[in-house]
Design a protein around this motif. Structure first.
Motif, PDB file in Angstrom:
ATOM      1  N   PRO A 187       0.769  -1.259   0.047  1.00  0.00           N
ATOM      2  CA  PRO A 187       0.171   0.102   0.174  1.00  0.00           C
ATOM      3  C   PRO A 187       0.905   1.104  -0.024  1.00  0.00           C
ATOM      4  O   PRO A 187       2.038   1.357   0.595  1.00  0.00           O
ATOM      5  N   PHE A 188       0.373   2.400  -0.675  1.00  0.00           N
ATOM      6  CA  PHE A 188       0.997   3.719  -0.673  1.00  0.00           C
ATOM      7  C   PHE A 188       1.564   4.172   1.041  1.00  0.00           C
ATOM      8  O   PHE A 188       2.529   4.605   0.981  1.00  0.00           O
ATOM      9  N   HIS A 189       0.800   3.737   1.862  1.00  0.00           N
ATOM     10  CA  HIS A 189       1.350   3.969   3.046  1.00  0.00           C
ATOM     11  C   HIS A 189       2.494   3.561   3.645  1.00  0.00           C
ATOM     12  O   HIS A 189       3.439   4.071   4.359  1.00  0.00           O
ATOM     13  N   ASN A 190       2.881   2.473   3.118  1.00  0.00           N
ATOM     14  CA  ASN A 190       4.000   1.598   3.428  1.00  0.00           C
ATOM     15  C   ASN A 190       5.292   2.496   2.911  1.00  0.00           C
ATOM     16  O   ASN A 190       6.409   2.787   3.470  1.00  0.00           O
ATOM     17  N   VAL A 191       5.082   2.923   1.416  1.00  0.00           N
ATOM     18  CA  VAL A 191       6.084   3.773   0.740  1.00  0.00           C
ATOM     19  C   VAL A 191       6.194   4.964   1.241  1.00  0.00           C
ATOM     20  O   VAL A 191       7.381   5.667   1.713  1.00  0.00           O
ATOM     21  N   ALA A 192       5.136   5.410   1.765  1.00  0.00           N
ATOM     22  CA  ALA A 192       5.289   7.136   2.526  1.00  0.00           C
ATOM     23  C   ALA A 192       5.780   6.960   3.768  1.00  0.00           C
ATOM     24  O   ALA A 192       6.907   7.726   3.986  1.00  0.00           O
ATOM     25  N   LYS A 193       5.638   5.866   4.443  1.00  0.00           N
ATOM     26  CA  LYS A 193       6.398   5.571   5.764  1.00  0.00           C
ATOM     27  C   LYS A 193       7.670   5.569   5.739  1.00  0.00           C
ATOM     28  O   LYS A 193       8.644   6.505   6.264  1.00  0.00           O
ATOM     29  N   VAL A 194       8.316   4.713   4.914  1.00  0.00           N
ATOM     30  CA  VAL A 194       9.815   4.556   4.661  1.00  0.00           C
ATOM     31  C   VAL A 194      10.600   5.720   4.048  1.00  0.00           C
ATOM     32  O   VAL A 194      11.560   6.181   4.226  1.00  0.00           O
ATOM     33  N   THR A 195       9.820   6.601   3.235  1.00  0.00           N
ATOM     34  CA  THR A 195      10.154   7.697   2.323  1.00  0.00           C
ATOM     35  C   THR A 195      10.511   8.596   3.578  1.00  0.00           C
ATOM     36  O   THR A 195      11.637   9.228   3.659  1.00  0.00           O
TER      37      THR A 195
END
Length: 454
Positions: A187-195
């Motif tokens: 999900p997008f929030h996984n990418v947002a979190k690590v970014t």
């Protein structure tokens, strides 16, 4: 006009991470001794301020992504980590023994597989192990590939503490349907979190990899993915074409049908739309399929004519010697290429014999070295010149005849002693490079070797 160009130039072709490309290596004339001889020659020439590069292949993944053509071993058993780290460090110790002098390391890139499959502690042991017998160059650059689903804050902090300042995350596409088809559901929030974590910790270059041409991918999917990417503002982006190579054994690309994949005009529209959106959001085209903000080192290297390309992809600095560690890794001494065995058990066995686990390679001829420079120039600077007699070769007139039609199509400009790729020709740079590829022209492939250029 654009559609007819796509039909004309959409042919199988190499991605030119090397020249000669791997299928055209002359393996019969290659030997372990030839590799180590050029290794030592290149090391003497480059060890010092320039230093050397290390690519470390970490092959394990917990699940198979069906778009991936990389060498990997699928397992959820993390007991494989320690033996592998020990093996890589043993391989490095063999290299150091051959080199005979403490190497200065300019670049390290951790690729895979999934580097973040490994625990932060094991990654720390790996990097510390490398530097028990090496020193860091003054302006070193360390980078790694992180999987958004399993990259932890501890991973990012530990690698930052070890000197890593660049991380790239494999995004591919945010469509649930596409993610399901390629078995990469994140999900997008996984990418947002690590970014956000990477930015908070202090990473100076955060990259996202996006692919166009994936199964079931529609125009709205590309627009949505770019819009979500814009909200995270990664410093650089790889926006590249899905390489459909289902004939390669074990790459998992038979999980969907050919008709599920966008082709030709539809696929080109995905690229053109995505590129337009990236331009509108402050990204600049860097080499082939790469984009960066003005503040990123890749953009700076491109502007200064220092961009380089090798088996790790694009780099903001060049080292003459790149050592590949780990199963399937490819090393480059500039004068020759050498690839490690692809099977993990073979890799371990050969290291037991205190030998570098190389199984094939290629020694570059003088002609190869000249063609390599031209292809690198085109890939990195969108132009090349043969005004200097050292890079002239007798087939140049034939190359220009072949390129004349591309000039008529507005894709490049032919000058007296050089060519320059036009903006309209940048999506076709692989085709332009193919005109210089003498080995490809002398022996056309008899089987399927390469993905389509567009």
């Amino acid at each position: 006009m654009k559609n007819s160009l796509i039909q004309k130039y959409n042919v199988p072709g190499p991605r030119y991470t090397s020249y000669p490309t791997v299928p055209y290596w002359d393996e019969a004339d290659f030997s372990y001794e030839a590799w180590t001889d050029t290794l030592k020659k290149s090391f003497i020439q480059s060890n010092g301020p320039e230093g050397i590069s290390l690519y470390i292949h970490l092959p394990f993944c917990e699940s198979l992504c069906t778009f991936c053509g990389c060498n990997k071993r699928i397992t959820k058993n993390h007991s494989v980590e320690n033996p592998y780290i020990e093996a890589v460090l043993k391989e490095w110790s063999i290299y150091c023994k051959i080199l005979g002098e403490k190497p200065t390391v300019k670049e390290i890139h951790l690729g895979g597989g999934t580097p973040t499959f490994f625990s932060p502690k094991n990654l720390e042991d790996l990097i510390n192990g490398i530097f028990t017998s090496a020193t860091k160059a003054e302006n070193y650059e360390f980078s790694f590939e992180g999987h958004p689903n399993n990259t932890s804050y501890e991973h990012l902090q530990k690698l930052y503490d070890l000197g890593f300042r660049r991380v790239s995350y494999g995004v591919q596409d945010y469509s649930a349907k596409v993610q399901k088809a390629i078995h990469r559901e994140q999900p997008f929030h996984n990418v947002a979190k690590v970014t956000f974590w990477a930015r908070e910790i202090g990473y100076t270059s955060i990259g996202h990899d996006i692919i166009f041409g994936l199964p079931f991918q529609e125009l709205d999917d590309i627009i949505d993915t770019i819009e979500k990417t814009k909200s995270l503002q990664p410093d650089r982006l790889a926006f590249y074409s899905y390489a459909h190579v289902p004939w390669i054994k074990g790459n998992g690309q038979r999980g969907f049908k050919d008709e599920d994949i966008p082709k030709d005009d539809k696929k080109r529209l995905l690229y053109e739309t995505g590129k337009k959106l990236l331009f509108e959001n402050g990204y600049h085209e860097i080499g082939m399929d790469h984009f960066a903000l003005e503040t990123d080192s890749l953009h700076d290297a491109f502007e200064k004519g220092k961009l380089h390309r090798n088996f790790m992809g694009y780099s903001s600095s060049k080292t003459q010697l790149m050592v590949g560690l780990g199963v399937s890794s490819i090393s480059d001494s500039w004068y020759s290429f050498a690839q490690n065995v692809k099977n993990l058990e073979d890799y371990y066995q050969i290291l037991e014999w205190d030998k570098i686990p190389v199984y094939r390679g290629h020694s570059l001829t003088n002609e190869d070295l000249i063609i390599r420079k031209h292809i690198l120039n085109l890939m990195c600077q969108f132009e090349t010149s043969w005004e200097n007699k050292d890079v002239y070769f007798e087939e140049i007139p034939d190359v220009l005849i072949q390129l004349k039609e591309m000039e008529n199509d507005g894709l490049l400009i032919i000058k007296e002693n050089s060519i320059e790729v036009a903006d309209a020709g940048k999506p076709y740079v692989r085709n332009i490079c193919m005109a210089f590829d003498l080995r490809l022209k002398r022996k056309a492939p008899e089987t399927e070797l390469f993905s389509m250029t567009i």
